[in-house]
Structures are given as structure tokens and as C-alpha cells.
Design a protein around this motif. Structure first.
Motif, PDB file in Angstrom:
ATOM      1  N   VAL A 129       0.884  -1.103  -0.134  1.00  0.00           N
ATOM      2  CA  VAL A 129      -0.348   0.122   0.361  1.00  0.00           C
ATOM      3  C   VAL A 129       1.111   1.172   0.156  1.00  0.00           C
ATOM      4  O   VAL A 129       1.230   1.347   0.872  1.00  0.00           O
ATOM      5  CB  VAL A 129      -0.924   0.245   1.176  1.00  0.00           C
ATOM      6  CG1 VAL A 129      -1.990   0.766   1.347  1.00  0.00           C
ATOM      7  CG2 VAL A 129      -1.453  -1.245   0.992  1.00  0.00           C
ATOM      8  N   ARG A 134      -3.820   3.887   2.489  1.00  0.00           N
ATOM      9  CA  ARG A 134      -3.404   2.935   3.300  1.00  0.00           C
ATOM     10  C   ARG A 134      -4.962   3.280   4.200  1.00  0.00           C
ATOM     11  O   ARG A 134      -5.707   2.462   5.228  1.00  0.00           O
ATOM     12  CB  ARG A 134      -2.057   3.522   4.255  1.00  0.00           C
ATOM     13  CG  ARG A 134      -1.869   2.986   5.418  1.00  0.00           C
ATOM     14  CD  ARG A 134      -0.186   2.985   5.321  1.00  0.00           C
ATOM     15  NE  ARG A 134       0.344   4.128   5.065  1.00  0.00           N
ATOM     16  CZ  ARG A 134       0.992   4.190   4.319  1.00  0.00           C
ATOM     17  NH1 ARG A 134       1.337   3.942   3.350  1.00  0.00           N
ATOM     18  NH2 ARG A 134       1.581   6.448   4.029  1.00  0.00           N
ATOM     19  N   THR A 135      -5.760   4.413   4.168  1.00  0.00           N
ATOM     20  CA  THR A 135      -6.986   5.037   5.360  1.00  0.00           C
ATOM     21  C   THR A 135      -7.674   3.865   4.688  1.00  0.00           C
ATOM     22  O   THR A 135      -8.634   3.920   5.448  1.00  0.00           O
ATOM     23  CB  THR A 135      -6.634   6.591   4.752  1.00  0.00           C
ATOM     24  OG1 THR A 135      -5.854   6.946   5.515  1.00  0.00           O
ATOM     25  CG2 THR A 135      -7.832   6.474   6.162  1.00  0.00           C
ATOM     26  N   ASN A 150      -8.184   1.125   3.520  1.00  0.00           N
ATOM     27  CA  ASN A 150      -7.923   0.052   4.224  1.00  0.00           C
ATOM     28  C   ASN A 150      -8.173   0.281   5.635  1.00  0.00           C
ATOM     29  O   ASN A 150      -7.608  -1.415   6.182  1.00  0.00           O
ATOM     30  CB  ASN A 150      -6.000  -1.074   3.364  1.00  0.00           C
ATOM     31  CG  ASN A 150      -6.368  -0.800   1.799  1.00  0.00           C
ATOM     32  OD1 ASN A 150      -7.640  -0.697   1.330  1.00  0.00           O
ATOM     33  ND2 ASN A 150      -5.438  -1.026   1.353  1.00  0.00           N
ATOM     34  N   THR A 151      -8.440   0.899   6.515  1.00  0.00           N
ATOM     35  CA  THR A 151      -8.717   0.654   7.714  1.00  0.00           C
ATOM     36  C   THR A 151     -10.157   0.556   8.460  1.00  0.00           C
ATOM     37  O   THR A 151     -10.397   1.365   7.216  1.00  0.00           O
ATOM     38  CB  THR A 151      -8.058   1.645   8.924  1.00  0.00           C
ATOM     39  OG1 THR A 151      -8.295   2.853   8.287  1.00  0.00           O
ATOM     40  CG2 THR A 151      -5.791   1.693   8.143  1.00  0.00           C
ATOM     41  N   PRO A 205       3.183   7.452   6.938  1.00  0.00           N
ATOM     42  CA  PRO A 205       3.397   5.812   6.387  1.00  0.00           C
ATOM     43  C   PRO A 205       4.459   4.941   8.058  1.00  0.00           C
ATOM     44  O   PRO A 205       4.347   5.745   8.301  1.00  0.00           O
ATOM     45  CB  PRO A 205       4.460   6.042   5.512  1.00  0.00           C
ATOM     46  CG  PRO A 205       5.107   7.125   5.273  1.00  0.00           C
ATOM     47  CD  PRO A 205       3.659   7.970   6.211  1.00  0.00           C
ATOM     48  N   ASP A 229       5.893   0.012   5.460  1.00  0.00           N
ATOM     49  CA  ASP A 229       5.458   0.115   4.444  1.00  0.00           C
ATOM     50  C   ASP A 229       7.333   1.593   3.596  1.00  0.00           C
ATOM     51  O   ASP A 229       7.000   1.890   2.053  1.00  0.00           O
ATOM     52  CB  ASP A 229       4.425   1.256   4.069  1.00  0.00           C
ATOM     53  CG  ASP A 229       3.398   0.396   4.117  1.00  0.00           C
ATOM     54  OD1 ASP A 229       3.061  -0.033   4.456  1.00  0.00           O
ATOM     55  OD2 ASP A 229       2.333   1.177   5.104  1.00  0.00           O
TER      56      ASP A 229
END
Length: 191
Positions: free
Chosen positions: A153, A159-160, A162-163, A176, A180
Motif C-alpha cells: 500500500v 492505506r487509510t 484499508n483500515t 506511512p 511501508d
């Protein structure tokens, strides 16, 4: 062959809907707006979409009343789903379910839960725990069993997204993590 932007069958509601959301990228922009993406740069970063295409799609979605464009002096421009845009949730959800069924052998890539009690939602949006049909702002989306954690990611927007988070909640990109980050020597600085 490129499809025409208007369809001959003026009496078909599906054809009219496709004039608004049927272009490539448009439903992905709408999906990201459900995830809380609101800024032009965040849409561009997450989708890797050409900026001119993104500009055109956002203008169309605003003109059609799917998104609003809000100019905040200090914070800049934000795009938000209108009630008309939120009304697209069943279509977005149905396409997610179809994609999971046919292209995700590990199971759903995203799980949808009732934020209040954590119950999983069925395909109609009913909570397995309380039996309520859960409105969009009360849905929490999180990685599901088919979500591939091995895929890197690279950007804070993805990334956000995916949370675990509630739909429509404004996106605040995460910095990061150490895992990452790549060493400068591997980053390909071209020096």
C-alpha cells in the motif's frame, strides 16, 4: 468502440443512469466518496486516474447532483455525496458483491458491519445481530477474508481506506508505517 454519451432509448431508466455513472472511473470515484475521499488530490492519488479525466468526471457528478463541490477557504475544495449520490449505495454494494462472488476466491475483500453492534450486514444491508437495515452513515467497512494483505500500500490515501472506518466519514490519510517505507537506496532516486 466508444459508447455514445446519450442513448437512443429515452424511455430506459438504466440507459439514463449509465449516462451519469457509466463512464470508466465514475463508479470508482463514487466508491471512494463513500470511503470518505473528498479532495481532488486524494481521488487522483488513490485511483491513479489522469487528472483531466478526474476533472471531467467530478464536473459531471456535480452537475448531475451526485456530488456537491464545497469551497472552504482554509481547507480547499471538497466533494461530498449528496442524498442522490448516497442513493447509489445499493448499486455500488451489488457490484461489490458480484465482484466478490466471481473474482475473489478468498471471500469478500471488504466486510460491511453495523457500526453500533459490529454485526455483519447481509446483501440487503440487514445486520445479523439486531436485524435492522443499516443506513449508509452507520456502516463500517473493513478488510474482509479475501483482502490481500500482501499487496503493498504505497500511498496514505489507500492505506487509510484499508483500515476499518465508517462510510462517508472524511478521510484523513495515515502517514506511512515503518514496514511501508523503503530505504533511500531502494527508492530509485535516479541520482
Amino acid at each position: 468502440m466508444t459508447l455514445p454519451s446519450t442513448y437512443a432509448d429515452a424511455n430506459c431508466s438504466l440507459a439514463r443512469a449509465l449516462e451519469v455513472v457509466g463512464e470508466r472511473w465514475t463508479l470508482l470515484i463514487v466508491r471512494d466518496a463513500f470511503h470518505g475521499v473528498r479532495r481532488f488530490g486524494d481521488f487522483a492519488t488513490q485511483l491513479k486516474i489522469p487528472r483531466a479525466v478526474l476533472t471531467n468526471r467530478l464536473k459531471l457528478l456535480v452537475r448531475e447532483g451526485v456530488l456537491t463541490r464545497e469551497d472552504h477557504a482554509a481547507a480547499g475544495v471538497e466533494y461530498r455525496l449528496t442524498d442522490k449520490g448516497v442513493g447509489l449505495w445499493p448499486a455500488v454494494r451489488a457490484l461489490m458483491d458480484w465482484g466478490d462472488e466471481h473474482y475473489s476466491p478468498g471471500g469478500p475483500r471488504r466486510a460491511l458491519r453495523h457500526d453500533q453492534d459490529g454485526g455483519l450486514l447481509d446483501r440487503e444491508g440487514r445486520c445479523e445481530r439486531c436485524g435492522l437495515t443499516v443506513p449508509v452513515p452507520d456502516i463500517r467497512i473493513e478488510p474482509g477474508p479475501g483482502f490481500d494483505t500482501a499487496v503493498p500500500v504505497p500511498d496514505p490515501v489507500s492505506r487509510t481506506m484499508n483500515t476499518p472506518r465508517r462510510l462517508l466519514e472524511p478521510l484523513t490519510p495515515q502517514p506511512p508505517r515503518a514496514a511501508d517505507k523503503r530505504p533511500d537506496s531502494a527508492a530509485g532516486t535516479g541520482a
